[in-house]
Design a protein around this motif. Sequence first.
Motif, PDB file in Angstrom:
ATOM      1  N   ASN A 199      82.069  10.660   5.520  1.00  0.00           N
ATOM      2  CA  ASN A 199      82.015   9.708   4.415  1.00  0.00           C
ATOM      3  C   ASN A 199      83.265   8.831   4.512  1.00  0.00           C
ATOM      4  O   ASN A 199      84.383   9.339   4.498  1.00  0.00           O
ATOM      5  CB  ASN A 199      81.970  10.447   3.071  1.00  0.00           C
ATOM      6  CG  ASN A 199      81.676   9.511   1.926  1.00  0.00           C
ATOM      7  OD1 ASN A 199      81.220   8.396   2.120  1.00  0.00           O
ATOM      8  ND2 ASN A 199      81.956   9.967   0.720  1.00  0.00           N
ATOM      9  N   VAL A 200      83.065   7.515   4.607  1.00  0.00           N
ATOM     10  CA  VAL A 200      84.173   6.583   4.770  1.00  0.00           C
ATOM     11  C   VAL A 200      84.389   5.826   3.465  1.00  0.00           C
ATOM     12  O   VAL A 200      83.473   5.190   2.944  1.00  0.00           O
ATOM     13  CB  VAL A 200      83.901   5.588   5.918  1.00  0.00           C
ATOM     14  CG1 VAL A 200      85.118   4.711   6.167  1.00  0.00           C
ATOM     15  CG2 VAL A 200      83.505   6.321   7.185  1.00  0.00           C
ATOM     16  N   ASP A 201      85.600   5.919   2.929  1.00  0.00           N
ATOM     17  CA  ASP A 201      85.974   5.217   1.702  1.00  0.00           C
ATOM     18  C   ASP A 201      86.381   3.789   2.077  1.00  0.00           C
ATOM     19  O   ASP A 201      87.560   3.484   2.285  1.00  0.00           O
ATOM     20  CB  ASP A 201      87.132   5.957   1.020  1.00  0.00           C
ATOM     21  CG  ASP A 201      87.543   5.304  -0.290  1.00  0.00           C
ATOM     22  OD1 ASP A 201      86.717   4.587  -0.890  1.00  0.00           O
ATOM     23  OD2 ASP A 201      88.702   5.512  -0.714  1.00  0.00           O
ATOM     24  N   HIS A 202      85.368   2.939   2.205  1.00  0.00           N
ATOM     25  CA  HIS A 202      85.585   1.556   2.637  1.00  0.00           C
ATOM     26  C   HIS A 202      84.478   0.700   2.044  1.00  0.00           C
ATOM     27  O   HIS A 202      83.338   1.144   1.938  1.00  0.00           O
ATOM     28  CB  HIS A 202      85.551   1.488   4.171  1.00  0.00           C
ATOM     29  CG  HIS A 202      86.042   0.192   4.723  1.00  0.00           C
ATOM     30  ND1 HIS A 202      85.230  -0.897   4.895  1.00  0.00           N
ATOM     31  CD2 HIS A 202      87.266  -0.191   5.154  1.00  0.00           C
ATOM     32  CE1 HIS A 202      85.921  -1.894   5.407  1.00  0.00           C
ATOM     33  NE2 HIS A 202      87.163  -1.479   5.568  1.00  0.00           N
ATOM     34  N   PRO A 203      84.776  -0.552   1.655  1.00  0.00           N
ATOM     35  CA  PRO A 203      83.726  -1.408   1.103  1.00  0.00           C
ATOM     36  C   PRO A 203      82.602  -1.675   2.114  1.00  0.00           C
ATOM     37  O   PRO A 203      82.818  -1.604   3.319  1.00  0.00           O
ATOM     38  CB  PRO A 203      84.443  -2.715   0.768  1.00  0.00           C
ATOM     39  CG  PRO A 203      85.873  -2.529   1.086  1.00  0.00           C
ATOM     40  CD  PRO A 203      86.068  -1.206   1.728  1.00  0.00           C
ATOM     41  N   MET A 204      81.433  -1.964   1.581  1.00  0.00           N
ATOM     42  CA  MET A 204      80.288  -2.340   2.425  1.00  0.00           C
ATOM     43  C   MET A 204      79.846  -3.742   2.005  1.00  0.00           C
ATOM     44  O   MET A 204      78.716  -3.960   1.585  1.00  0.00           O
ATOM     45  CB  MET A 204      79.157  -1.325   2.300  1.00  0.00           C
ATOM     46  CG  MET A 204      79.477   0.030   2.889  1.00  0.00           C
ATOM     47  SD  MET A 204      79.789   0.014   4.663  1.00  0.00           S
ATOM     48  CE  MET A 204      78.128  -0.008   5.316  1.00  0.00           C
ATOM     49  N   GLU A 205      80.763  -4.694   2.128  1.00  0.00           N
ATOM     50  CA  GLU A 205      80.508  -6.094   1.771  1.00  0.00           C
ATOM     51  C   GLU A 205      80.064  -6.872   3.012  1.00  0.00           C
ATOM     52  O   GLU A 205      80.218  -6.398   4.134  1.00  0.00           O
ATOM     53  CB  GLU A 205      81.793  -6.707   1.198  1.00  0.00           C
ATOM     54  CG  GLU A 205      82.301  -5.965  -0.022  1.00  0.00           C
ATOM     55  CD  GLU A 205      83.742  -6.306  -0.369  1.00  0.00           C
ATOM     56  OE1 GLU A 205      84.436  -6.944   0.467  1.00  0.00           O
ATOM     57  OE2 GLU A 205      84.176  -5.908  -1.451  1.00  0.00           O
ATOM     58  N   GLU A 206      79.577  -8.053   2.798  1.00  0.00           N
ATOM     59  CA  GLU A 206      79.027  -8.867   3.881  1.00  0.00           C
ATOM     60  C   GLU A 206      79.999  -9.066   5.050  1.00  0.00           C
ATOM     61  O   GLU A 206      79.620  -8.980   6.200  1.00  0.00           O
ATOM     62  CB  GLU A 206      78.595 -10.242   3.328  1.00  0.00           C
ATOM     63  CG  GLU A 206      77.798 -11.085   4.299  1.00  0.00           C
ATOM     64  CD  GLU A 206      76.458 -10.456   4.681  1.00  0.00           C
ATOM     65  OE1 GLU A 206      76.053 -10.611   5.855  1.00  0.00           O
ATOM     66  OE2 GLU A 206      75.828  -9.810   3.833  1.00  0.00           O
ATOM     67  N   ALA A 209      73.827  -3.523   4.383  1.00  0.00           N
ATOM     68  CA  ALA A 209      72.611  -3.084   3.693  1.00  0.00           C
ATOM     69  C   ALA A 209      72.587  -1.569   3.490  1.00  0.00           C
ATOM     70  O   ALA A 209      71.856  -1.071   2.634  1.00  0.00           O
ATOM     71  CB  ALA A 209      71.377  -3.522   4.472  1.00  0.00           C
ATOM     72  N   ASN A 210      73.384  -0.833   4.257  1.00  0.00           N
ATOM     73  CA  ASN A 210      73.441   0.617   4.079  1.00  0.00           C
ATOM     74  C   ASN A 210      74.121   1.008   2.770  1.00  0.00           C
ATOM     75  O   ASN A 210      73.938   2.133   2.306  1.00  0.00           O
ATOM     76  CB  ASN A 210      74.168   1.287   5.246  1.00  0.00           C
ATOM     77  CG  ASN A 210      73.375   1.229   6.518  1.00  0.00           C
ATOM     78  OD1 ASN A 210      73.662   0.416   7.397  1.00  0.00           O
ATOM     79  ND2 ASN A 210      72.367   2.067   6.636  1.00  0.00           N
TER      80      ASN A 210
END
Length: 181
Positions: A82-89, A116-117
Amino acid sequence: MERRKFIQSMFVTSAVVAMAVPSTLLAEEAKKKATPKGPNDMSFEEAVKTITDGKGAKESEKIELKVPEIAENGAVVPVKVNVDHPMEEKNYVKAIHVLNKGNSNARCADVMLTPANAKGYFATRVKLSKTQEVVALVELSDGTFIQTAKSVKVTIGGCGWFISYDFNEAVGSILSNSKNN
């Protein structure tokens, strides 16, 4: 007289063959063990170099790697990343690679992600041949790499059935369990 020489020569020939054939077979076995087992064999260092294109990876606490401390069966070791990182464009986790440091092929799993994940998460089961470290190598969208590692003690190897911890430790564990019961 010729009969005696014939029999003697047969004994000598048999002795030479008896010595030469096993040593030839042993040499072939040693040669097989010295060569890689398959086309995918890759050491941990080679795998990291290939994945990161030689850049390497920095240790990071943003990665939560969940593996058991002790795996009773190395053939099915659960791994969660599990990666604590944003999933922004324009800022996201691009890939998660699960590697090991002890098998002949260090690469266990590679998963590619997109924004999209919605979450930088991956879970799987891997095969470990012996006690070793499991490494989560994460590629971010900006081209940087981060990693973390945890050790897993394997009692029965997944790439062949052998016990990887020492005999005295096993006997001590059995004796302490029998005293407690």
